[in-house]
Design an enzyme around this catalytic site. Structure first.
Site, PDB file in Angstrom:
ATOM      1  CG  HIS A 132      -2.159  -0.844   1.038  1.00  0.00           C
ATOM      2  ND1 HIS A 132      -2.905  -1.318   2.096  1.00  0.00           N
ATOM      3  CD2 HIS A 132      -2.764  -1.296  -0.090  1.00  0.00           C
ATOM      4  CE1 HIS A 132      -3.925  -2.027   1.612  1.00  0.00           C
ATOM      5  NE2 HIS A 132      -3.858  -2.030   0.298  1.00  0.00           N
ATOM      6  CG  ASP A 160      -0.539   3.839   3.944  1.00  0.00           C
ATOM      7  OD1 ASP A 160      -0.541   2.850   3.187  1.00  0.00           O
ATOM      8  OD2 ASP A 160      -1.158   3.856   5.031  1.00  0.00           O
ATOM      9  CG  HIS A 162      -3.667  -4.798   5.559  1.00  0.00           C
ATOM     10  ND1 HIS A 162      -4.591  -4.103   6.293  1.00  0.00           N
ATOM     11  CD2 HIS A 162      -3.122  -3.888   4.684  1.00  0.00           C
ATOM     12  CE1 HIS A 162      -4.627  -2.843   5.876  1.00  0.00           C
ATOM     13  NE2 HIS A 162      -3.758  -2.695   4.906  1.00  0.00           N
TER      14      HIS A 162
END
Lengths: 385, 385
Positions: A87, A89, A206
């Site tokens: 991801h 970030d 996740h």
């Protein structure tokens, strides 16, 4: 970094044989503690584990290089980078950091060393494509090692939108051939071992394949009773290293000094566990037990449990319960939704701050030490007794 | 952004038919003015051209989204992004910005609109690979249009290290099919035209294919003499638009009012020229002539001329001479090496600041207006008389 102080212990390849009588300082430095996207007040994920001579970076969201410059970590010390998942970030700052490190790595201590980067499948392609299309050449070599996950780790819609993970074509000019690291029989990954550390990983749940990393310091020699040695006429020098390494030595009066007379018991090494984004982390428990420090996300408060889990994240209660389960010493929560202001916030009535997340975490980890991370927080990890 | 104030003029697709009697404000906002890499005191390249309702972003280095949040530009206003070249300090912030804009684009005004991204070949692949590997889905659609360059624009070592430019495989779920934009017979590119603007580009010389962009406002209707209309009994309303559009109208006393009686002469539109990194920009001169504002890099001072050119950059003298050549109104220099402190720096004797670059620029553009950009500087571009 060119002169070796007495207390230095070598962790880098060129200095690996150096030993020390002194304890090794170990710090965790939080460069970014926001979830999803950076803001003027918080960076996205980037955490440094720093020992005397080396620094390892765990995750590298956009702007991590700027946060690094603002911190007291020397960029040139970074020798390994671990990405928990792809991801943005947690990864979009990596190509820029790698380019900027080209200047930091003019440091002569770094000559000949290689930057090792670990992470999920697809990381090699992301780095290679970014550096190639931007035509970025580096002053150092790098290698990306990819942790291979079983199909069960991919999201349910993987087949309907299946990006190609393979880095195709030639290596980048500064790239070395990386390894494919496979899960071992116990469900974990072994990434690295040197004189001082063993590094493992395990998958956690996740929305995309995601890892937690376990940094285990090897057992440390017991403390040397220098006073007793001096009293028996032996001054600090090579004999100190010899007896600490387990050999008998002879005192000036001809008597024999045995290691057990002056060297304390071998001490367990420290264990630092840093998890990526997670809604469930049971698979890492066997290698995470009894951690000195656990870094665990706590994105949204307990009352948003379903929303939080739905997005693949943890609440404070989940973080606290996990810390209790692995019986860790010190839990550090991080990765906060922008809706929670920093602890220092002086706002209007009703503004929610990270204090709320901290309180909820403590309620589920009674007796344990809990800290809320904030950007540039530095946590010392003391040597075990 | 949900209620239309009288002064609004529509530039976005949904509002394209709105006209206004009032002048359109136009601002340039500098989000980053550093070369090579971001620092705690300066962001890398990112410049916003803002009109009443839309904002266009030119370049998007790492951290541009954070600078944007720190500025007074509303992220949700961004409808087009222009990348001058693929070096990381101009492009590595793009995937992160696109993800963060997903939140900003919940704005109902943006429903149905598409983010148009323009830039060199390879940009589509960079965006697609970054968003796919990070598995980023967006709340809006985007399209990447690539400007095709002749072989002569590629660096001399292109053949020995030739990255694949082609975005392969399926489109990203939020991606629309982009255009390949080819150079026209006059050596320039036409990117876009709407009721209010024409956007062109041309190649400029750097170390990789690089573009300068020209934003040309269309001719603006002359000013309406509202006082005279009121004196003849016509109140503000639809008739004002009618006569401004060139039609005769009838006054309450039956007399005819002709447009030339109350509407001033048509005014030329504004021209803003924003160049990427450059060591030579002659190919853009024909479309850059008489710019209201020219944004030109000035990375290193004149005494470093050879080093500067060698890296594909410009000195202040080169910026000033180019400004003089195109007879622009206002030259803004930017993209400063980290060795030059900001104008506000109060350091020790001998510290070099951007003042030096400013002085050198002014010496070669006598009589012209010159400004040194700094992060968050906003420059108004006044309507032409």
């Amino acid at each position: 970094m060119t002169d070796n102080k007495p207390g230095d212990i070598g962790l880098s390849p060129r200095l690996g044989s150096r030993k020390s009588y002194q304890k090794v300082n170990m710090d965790l430095i939080f460069l970014g503690t926001a979830s999803a996207h950076p803001s003027p007040s918080r960076g996205v994920s980037g955490t440094v584990l720093r020992s005397e001579r080396e620094a390892w970076l765990i995750d590298c969201g956009e702007g991590t290089q700027i946060q690094l410059m603002r911190s007291n970590v020397r960029p040139g010390r970074i020798t390994k980078i671990f990405i928990t998942h792809l991801h943005g970030d947690h990864s979009f700052g990596l190509p820029g950091l790698m380019c900027t490190l080209s200047a930091a790595f003019m440091d002569p201590d770094r000559e000949g060393s290689i930057m090792h980067i670990y992470g999920p499948q697809g990381l090699r392609k992301y780095v290679r494509v970014s550096l190639e299309l931007s035509r970025s050449e580096l002053s150092y070599s790098y290698v990306v090692h990819e942790l291979q996950v079983p199909d069960t780790e991919f999201p349910h819609d993987w087949e309907t939108w299946k990006p190609s993970h393979e880095a195709e074509g030639s290596l980048h000019p500064n790239e070395k051939t990386g390894q494919a690291i496979f899960m071992t029989a116990d469900g974990t990954y072994k990434l690295h071992e040197d004189d001082n550390f063993i590094i493992h990983a395990a998958t956690i749940s996740h929305r995309v394949p995601c890892f937690g990393y376990v940094f285990l310091e090897k057992p440390q020699p017991g403390r040397l009773d220098a006073e007793m040695l001096k009293a028996r006429g032996i001054k600090p020098g090579p004999l100190y290293a010899r007896i600490k390494a387990g050999h008998e030595i002879e005192a000036p009066d001809g008597s024999v000094i045995k290691p057990q007379d002056v060297v304390g018991p071998t001490r367990q090494g420290r264990k630092i566990v840093i998890l990526g984004d997670t809604k469930e982390s049971s698979r890492i428990i066997p290698i995470a037990m009894n951690a000195d420090v656990l870094v665990h996300e706590a994105t949204l408060a307990d009352e948003h449990h379903d929303l939080c889990i739905g997005r693949g994240h943890s609440t404070p209660a989940m973080a606290g319960q996990f810390a209790a389960q692995i019986q860790c010493e010190h839990l550090v929560i991080t990765h906060f939704s922008q809706r929670y202001y920093p602890l220092s916030h002086q706002g209007k009535e009703g503004d929610e701050t990270v204090q709320k997340l901290l309180d909820q975490t403590r309620a589920t980890f009674p007796g344990g030490k809990v800290t809320a991370a904030e950007d540039f927080l530095t946590i010392s990890v003391p040597a075990r007794r």
